[in-house]
Scaffold this motif. Structure first.
Motif, PDB file in Angstrom:
ATOM      1  N   SER A 128       0.811  -1.222   0.000  1.00 55.79           N
ATOM      2  CA  SER A 128       0.000   0.000   0.000  1.00 55.79           C
ATOM      3  C   SER A 128       0.844   1.272   0.000  1.00 55.79           C
ATOM      4  N   LYS A 129       2.121   1.168   0.360  1.00 55.99           N
ATOM      5  CA  LYS A 129       3.001   2.341   0.378  1.00 55.99           C
ATOM      6  C   LYS A 129       3.614   2.613  -0.996  1.00 55.99           C
ATOM      7  N   ALA A 130       3.439   1.683  -1.923  1.00 55.74           N
ATOM      8  CA  ALA A 130       4.027   1.846  -3.260  1.00 55.74           C
ATOM      9  C   ALA A 130       3.295   2.952  -4.011  1.00 55.74           C
ATOM     10  N   PRO A 131       4.041   3.828  -4.681  1.00 56.46           N
ATOM     11  CA  PRO A 131       3.381   4.875  -5.470  1.00 56.46           C
ATOM     12  C   PRO A 131       2.736   4.275  -6.707  1.00 56.46           C
ATOM     13  N   HIS A 132       1.646   4.866  -7.135  1.00 58.11           N
ATOM     14  CA  HIS A 132       1.011   4.444  -8.373  1.00 58.11           C
ATOM     15  C   HIS A 132       0.344   5.657  -9.020  1.00 58.11           C
ATOM     16  N   PRO A 133       0.158   5.592 -10.330  1.00 58.32           N
ATOM     17  CA  PRO A 133      -0.397   6.749 -11.030  1.00 58.32           C
ATOM     18  C   PRO A 133      -1.820   7.044 -10.567  1.00 58.32           C
ATOM     19  N   LYS A 134      -2.096   8.298 -10.253  1.00 62.30           N
ATOM     20  CA  LYS A 134      -3.426   8.682  -9.784  1.00 62.30           C
ATOM     21  C   LYS A 134      -4.367   8.947 -10.952  1.00 62.30           C
ATOM     22  N   HIS A 135      -3.867   9.465 -12.053  1.00 61.84           N
ATOM     23  CA  HIS A 135      -4.714   9.815 -13.186  1.00 61.84           C
ATOM     24  C   HIS A 135      -4.804   8.698 -14.209  1.00 61.84           C
ATOM     25  N   ASN A 136      -4.074   7.635 -13.985  1.00 67.55           N
ATOM     26  CA  ASN A 136      -4.061   6.530 -14.932  1.00 67.55           C
ATOM     27  C   ASN A 136      -4.351   5.247 -14.157  1.00 67.55           C
ATOM     28  N   ASP A 137      -5.594   4.966 -13.926  1.00 68.58           N
ATOM     29  CA  ASP A 137      -5.995   3.816 -13.129  1.00 68.58           C
ATOM     30  C   ASP A 137      -5.582   2.523 -13.817  1.00 68.58           C
ATOM     31  N   ILE A 138      -4.664   1.815 -13.192  1.00 65.50           N
ATOM     32  CA  ILE A 138      -4.116   0.596 -13.783  1.00 65.50           C
ATOM     33  C   ILE A 138      -5.211  -0.451 -13.978  1.00 65.50           C
ATOM     34  N   ASP A 139      -6.138  -0.572 -13.010  1.00 62.71           N
ATOM     35  CA  ASP A 139      -7.216  -1.551 -13.154  1.00 62.71           C
ATOM     36  C   ASP A 139      -8.055  -1.267 -14.402  1.00 62.71           C
ATOM     37  N   LYS A 140      -8.343   0.018 -14.663  1.00 62.32           N
ATOM     38  CA  LYS A 140      -9.113   0.379 -15.857  1.00 62.32           C
ATOM     39  C   LYS A 140      -8.331   0.038 -17.120  1.00 62.32           C
ATOM     40  N   GLN A 141      -7.022   0.269 -17.078  1.00 61.89           N
ATOM     41  CA  GLN A 141      -6.189  -0.054 -18.237  1.00 61.89           C
ATOM     42  C   GLN A 141      -6.176  -1.555 -18.498  1.00 61.89           C
ATOM     43  N   ILE A 142      -6.052  -2.331 -17.431  1.00 63.58           N
ATOM     44  CA  ILE A 142      -6.046  -3.794 -17.580  1.00 63.58           C
ATOM     45  C   ILE A 142      -7.382  -4.259 -18.137  1.00 63.58           C
ATOM     46  N   ALA A 143      -8.494  -3.742 -17.607  1.00 63.40           N
ATOM     47  CA  ALA A 143      -9.823  -4.106 -18.098  1.00 63.40           C
ATOM     48  C   ALA A 143      -9.977  -3.721 -19.571  1.00 63.40           C
ATOM     49  N   TYR A 144      -9.485  -2.547 -19.925  1.00 61.30           N
ATOM     50  CA  TYR A 144      -9.556  -2.079 -21.310  1.00 61.30           C
ATOM     51  C   TYR A 144      -8.808  -3.040 -22.238  1.00 61.30           C
ATOM     52  N   HIS A 145      -7.583  -3.416 -21.855  1.00 66.14           N
ATOM     53  CA  HIS A 145      -6.794  -4.314 -22.691  1.00 66.14           C
ATOM     54  C   HIS A 145      -7.419  -5.704 -22.762  1.00 66.14           C
ATOM     55  N   ARG A 146      -8.034  -6.144 -21.661  1.00 64.34           N
ATOM     56  CA  ARG A 146      -8.722  -7.438 -21.685  1.00 64.34           C
ATOM     57  C   ARG A 146      -9.891  -7.395 -22.661  1.00 64.34           C
ATOM     58  N   SER A 147     -10.650  -6.294 -22.643  1.00 63.59           N
ATOM     59  CA  SER A 147     -11.802  -6.198 -23.548  1.00 63.59           C
ATOM     60  C   SER A 147     -11.340  -6.184 -25.006  1.00 63.59           C
ATOM     61  N   ILE A 148     -10.263  -5.511 -25.291  1.00 60.56           N
ATOM     62  CA  ILE A 148      -9.723  -5.505 -26.656  1.00 60.56           C
ATOM     63  C   ILE A 148      -9.280  -6.912 -27.054  1.00 60.56           C
ATOM     64  N   ARG A 149      -8.593  -7.572 -26.145  1.00 62.39           N
ATOM     65  CA  ARG A 149      -8.126  -8.938 -26.429  1.00 62.39           C
ATOM     66  C   ARG A 149      -9.322  -9.868 -26.657  1.00 62.39           C
ATOM     67  N   LYS A 150     -10.376  -9.714 -25.823  1.00 66.03           N
ATOM     68  CA  LYS A 150     -11.576 -10.532 -25.966  1.00 66.03           C
ATOM     69  C   LYS A 150     -12.229 -10.309 -27.339  1.00 66.03           C
ATOM     70  N   LYS A 151     -12.330  -9.033 -27.749  1.00 67.52           N
ATOM     71  CA  LYS A 151     -12.925  -8.709 -29.048  1.00 67.52           C
ATOM     72  C   LYS A 151     -12.095  -9.301 -30.181  1.00 67.52           C
ATOM     73  N   THR A 152     -10.771  -9.210 -30.047  1.00 66.37           N
ATOM     74  CA  THR A 152      -9.868  -9.738 -31.068  1.00 66.37           C
ATOM     75  C   THR A 152     -10.004 -11.260 -31.168  1.00 66.37           C
ATOM     76  N   ASN A 153     -10.140 -11.926 -30.030  1.00 67.86           N
ATOM     77  CA  ASN A 153     -10.259 -13.388 -30.015  1.00 67.86           C
ATOM     78  C   ASN A 153     -11.599 -13.858 -30.556  1.00 67.86           C
ATOM     79  N   GLN A 154     -12.640 -13.016 -30.483  1.00 63.29           N
ATOM     80  CA  GLN A 154     -13.965 -13.387 -30.967  1.00 63.29           C
ATOM     81  C   GLN A 154     -14.060 -13.302 -32.485  1.00 63.29           C
ATOM     82  N   ARG A 155     -13.164 -12.582 -33.102  1.00 60.39           N
ATOM     83  CA  ARG A 155     -13.218 -12.407 -34.562  1.00 60.39           C
ATOM     84  C   ARG A 155     -12.770 -13.627 -35.290  1.00 60.39           C
TER      85      ARG A 155
END
Length: 177
Positions: A150-177
């Motif tokens: 919890s003491k580790a710094p992380h980007p405040k304006h760039n939510d890593i969880d949202k980025q991971i979810a975004y990349h997962r959704s792209i990967r899912k869409k790519t795999n469905q094609r």
């Protein structure tokens, strides 16, 4: 994947010496290691020289790191690694130390390997050299470092969880094609 530190007998530790980075804050120590590694690199290129001093410098590097903390090796996959020279040159900024044709990965040897592993994995995904952080780390239940510490710094304006979810959704869409 975190593993125990490489030993001085390891063939992978300093295999690609010409691409290794030495991240040591003490300038005198860093210069010592860089000079010794440069000499070893020169000796490796000479067919007449059989003893390069490589094991000795590996022992010294590992002894130095062990004085600073717990030394580990982190191997992070980069399976979509481009062979374009420009892309490879970009990777040199993030410790491209261990290149194997059938096992493209980045190797980090040092202290705070868990942090380095996470940083390298996120960078490789961002650069498109791996499809997800989980794949880069070979972990199914990946937890970002800032959630482990919890003491580790992380980007405040760039939510890593949202980025991971975004990349997962792209990967899912790519795999469905």
């Amino acid at each position: 994947m975190l593993q125990r530190a490489r030993s001085q007998a390891s063939r992978s530790f300093l295999r690609e010496l010409e691409f290794a980075l030495i991240a040591v804050t003490d300038e005198k120590t860093r210069e010592y290691f860089l000079s010794a590694l440069q000499e070893i690199d020169s000796k490796r290129k000479s067919p007449q020289i059989t003893k390069t001093g490589e094991k000795d410098i590996k022992s010294e590097i590992l002894a130095y790191l062990n004085q600073k903390g717990y030394t580990q090796t982190a191997n992070v996959w980069a399976r979509a690694l481009s062979i374009d020279r420009k892309d490879i040159n970009n990777l040199l900024h993030i410790l491209l130390q261990d290149r194997e044709i059938n096992s493209p990965h980045i190797q980090f040897v040092g202290i705070r390997a868990d942090e380095a592993e996470s940083i390298i994995a996120h960078t490789l995904v961002e650069l498109g050299y791996e499809s997800s952080v989980e794949n880069a780390l070979s972990k199914k239940d990946f937890r970002p470092y800032f959630k482990i510490n919890s003491k580790a710094p992380h980007p405040k304006h760039n939510d890593i969880d949202k980025q991971i979810a975004y990349h997962r959704s792209i990967r899912k869409k790519t795999n469905q094609r």
